[in-house]
Design a protein around this motif. Structure first.
Motif, short mmCIF file in Angstrom:
data_model
loop_
_atom_site.label_atom_id
_atom_site.label_comp_id
_atom_site.label_asym_id
_atom_site.label_seq_id
_atom_site.Cartn_x
_atom_site.Cartn_y
_atom_site.Cartn_z
N GLU A 199 -21.69 14.83 35.67
CA GLU A 199 -20.73 15.69 34.98
C GLU A 199 -21.25 17.12 34.83
N ASP A 200 -22.55 17.27 34.57
CA ASP A 200 -23.10 18.60 34.32
C ASP A 200 -23.99 19.09 35.46
N SER A 201 -23.74 18.64 36.68
CA SER A 201 -24.54 19.07 37.83
C SER A 201 -23.75 20.07 38.67
N ASP A 202 -24.48 20.89 39.41
CA ASP A 202 -23.89 21.78 40.42
C ASP A 202 -23.99 21.08 41.76
N ASP A 203 -22.84 20.81 42.38
CA ASP A 203 -22.78 20.02 43.61
C ASP A 203 -22.09 20.83 44.70
N ARG A 204 -22.86 21.26 45.69
CA ARG A 204 -22.34 22.11 46.75
C ARG A 204 -22.38 21.36 48.09
N LEU A 205 -21.37 21.59 48.90
CA LEU A 205 -21.33 21.01 50.24
C LEU A 205 -21.82 22.06 51.24
N LEU A 206 -22.83 21.71 52.02
CA LEU A 206 -23.42 22.65 52.96
C LEU A 206 -22.92 22.47 54.39
N LEU A 207 -22.67 21.22 54.78
CA LEU A 207 -22.32 20.94 56.17
C LEU A 207 -21.63 19.58 56.22
N ALA A 208 -20.76 19.40 57.21
CA ALA A 208 -20.06 18.12 57.37
C ALA A 208 -19.88 17.84 58.85
N ALA A 209 -19.87 16.56 59.19
CA ALA A 209 -19.60 16.10 60.54
C ALA A 209 -18.29 15.32 60.51
N PRO A 210 -17.17 15.92 60.95
CA PRO A 210 -15.88 15.23 60.84
C PRO A 210 -15.83 13.89 61.58
N ASP A 211 -16.57 13.76 62.69
CA ASP A 211 -16.50 12.51 63.46
C ASP A 211 -17.12 11.34 62.69
N SER A 212 -18.27 11.56 62.09
CA SER A 212 -18.99 10.47 61.42
C SER A 212 -18.77 10.44 59.92
N GLY A 213 -18.33 11.56 59.34
CA GLY A 213 -18.18 11.64 57.89
C GLY A 213 -19.45 12.03 57.16
N LEU A 214 -20.52 12.35 57.88
CA LEU A 214 -21.77 12.74 57.23
C LEU A 214 -21.59 14.04 56.46
N LEU A 215 -22.08 14.08 55.22
CA LEU A 215 -22.05 15.27 54.38
C LEU A 215 -23.47 15.66 54.02
N LEU A 216 -23.79 16.94 54.14
CA LEU A 216 -25.07 17.49 53.68
C LEU A 216 -24.80 18.27 52.41
N ILE A 217 -25.53 17.94 51.35
CA ILE A 217 -25.22 18.38 50.00
C ILE A 217 -26.45 19.01 49.37
N ARG A 218 -26.22 20.01 48.51
CA ARG A 218 -27.28 20.50 47.64
C ARG A 218 -26.81 20.33 46.20
N SER A 219 -27.62 19.65 45.41
CA SER A 219 -27.24 19.36 44.03
C SER A 219 -28.48 19.38 43.15
N ASP A 220 -28.27 19.72 41.87
CA ASP A 220 -29.37 19.66 40.90
C ASP A 220 -29.27 18.40 40.04
N ALA A 221 -28.45 17.44 40.46
CA ALA A 221 -28.35 16.19 39.70
C ALA A 221 -29.67 15.44 39.60
N PRO A 222 -30.58 15.50 40.59
CA PRO A 222 -31.87 14.82 40.43
C PRO A 222 -32.82 15.51 39.46
N GLY A 223 -32.42 16.62 38.86
CA GLY A 223 -33.30 17.34 37.94
C GLY A 223 -33.71 18.70 38.44
N GLU A 224 -33.54 18.94 39.73
CA GLU A 224 -33.82 20.23 40.36
C GLU A 224 -32.96 20.31 41.61
N PRO A 225 -32.69 21.50 42.13
CA PRO A 225 -31.87 21.59 43.35
C PRO A 225 -32.55 20.85 44.51
N ARG A 226 -31.83 19.90 45.09
CA ARG A 226 -32.36 19.08 46.17
C ARG A 226 -31.32 18.95 47.28
N LEU A 227 -31.81 18.76 48.50
CA LEU A 227 -30.93 18.42 49.61
C LEU A 227 -30.69 16.92 49.62
#
Length: 369
Positions: free
Chosen positions: A214-242
């Motif tokens: 609820e209180d995380s910053d969740d950004r989408l960096l890249l996506a592969a439409p064929d496979s559905g793979l999403l590359l994300i950067r979020s601070d939900a783990p406690g620090e900004p992580r890929l």
């Protein structure tokens, strides 16, 4: 389309603040199908657009200069038909034009077709979005104080056309499907940034895309439409992580330890891996000109030296070759390709460890029955 991704169980709570690292813009912008690319060549006050042809047996570049040199902050985008879209800030407006080589009796020239402009209101920031996967047209994002507007600037019925208005300040811009209908944007609202999906086919209907915590910053960096793979950067783990997830999946987002890379930005993902997101190759810019390759199934990152003169972009072929454009004084237009190396086998772990073998007893000390 809505995807709400949960956090993997081992991740920690979200941090209070999360400022995204600045994403370096590639010097060379590649078209959606990889057949063309474009950049601003030259130096200082003598800049001009340059189109690269990548789809033939050998890459080659064609300069597209006009009577006046271009400003350093102009943007160019290669389209699938070989034309180059240019975005310029001119006085109180943002202008868009198509450039193309035009043969003439006196020698090669540059043709220009003016598409129109968008008013440059105070505080308004306008930038080109990545080319849609279908290669049809081009879009720009205009970010104002309280809302963001998606403009179709090429491929429409006339001049720039407003296709979506999203409340809030948006950044990013990732296409989620092959038809160029679903666009993901990172929207800032109520002090948090969450990726949302904008349906351009329904007048810009906005729906949530990422909600890891609820209180995380969740950004989408890249996506592969064929496979559905999403590359994300979020601070939900406690620090900004890929991290990575799968569009439409109920499985949580994963944040592999191997992706704890400082200043890493994914820029290309392997297409054609239908329903197999774990097999997609991902290329990342790391630090100042570094290169890394990763695949979810391997759980291992390969750090490689980028070729001399690398222009910061590239594309994967469906069969797993990564093509990297570069320019040096000796080779002003070149492409080097490489494959994803094989990951080392995982360590073998036995739990619990085997008991030590008993010490053999000499025959003369053995108990007699």
């Amino acid at each position: 389309m809505t995807t709400v991704c949960a956090l993997a169980p081992q991740a920690a709570e979200a941090s209070e603040t999360s400022e995204p690292p600045p994403v370096p813009a590639p010097v060379l912008a590649v078209s959606a199908d990889g057949a063309y690319a474009a950049r601003l060549a030259g130096e200082g006050e003598a800049r001009y657009p340059e189109r690269w042809t990548l789809g033939g047996p050998e890459p080659y570049a064609v300069p597209l200069p006009l009577a006046q040199p271009e400003e350093a902050d102009s943007e160019v985008l290669a389209l699938a038909d070989g034309q180059v879209l240019i975005h310029r800030r001119v006085a109180d407006r943002h202008e868009f034009s198509l450039l193309y080589p035009s043969g003439a009796a006196s020698g090669p020239r540059t043709g220009e077709f003016r598409l129109g402009s968008v008013d440059a209101e105070e505080g308004l920031r306008v930038r080109l979005l990545p080319p849609p996967p279908d290669g049809c047209g081009a879009f720009a994002l205009a970010v104002g104080a309280g809302e963001s507007t998606v403009w179709r600037v090429a491929g429409g019925s006339g001049g720039p056309e407003r296709v979506a208005v999203v409340p809030g300040r948006c950044s990013g811009g990732v296409w989620l499907d092959r038809t160029g209908r679903l666009l993901a944007l990172d929207r800032e609202a109520d002090g948090r940034t969450k990726a949302v999906a904008v349906d351009l086919g329904r007048g810009g209907v906005v729906s949530p895309l990422l909600q890891i915590a609820e209180d995380s910053d969740d950004r989408l960096l890249l996506a592969a439409p064929d496979s559905g793979l999403l590359l994300i950067r979020s601070d939900a783990p406690g620090e900004p992580r890929l991290g990575w997830g799968v569009l439409g999946s109920e499985r949580p987002v994963r944040f592999p330890e191997c992706l704890r890379l400082e200043d890493a930005h994914p820029f290309a993902v392997q297409p054609g891996q239908v329903l197999m997101p774990e097999t997609c190759g991902v290329a990342l810019r790391v630090g100042d000109g570094g290169l890394a390759l990763w695949r979810p199934a391997d759980r291992y990152v390969f750090r490689l030296g980028a070729p001399e003169g690398w222009l910061g972009s590239g594309l994967w072929t469906p069969d797993g070759r990564l093509c990297l454009p570069y320019a040096t004084p000796g080779v002003p237009c070149g492409v080097v390709s490489l494959s994803q190396p094989a990951a080392p086998p995982p360590p073998v772990r036995v739990d619990p460890p085997p008991a030590p073998a008993p010490r053999p007893v000499p025959l003369q000390q053995a108990p007699l029955g």
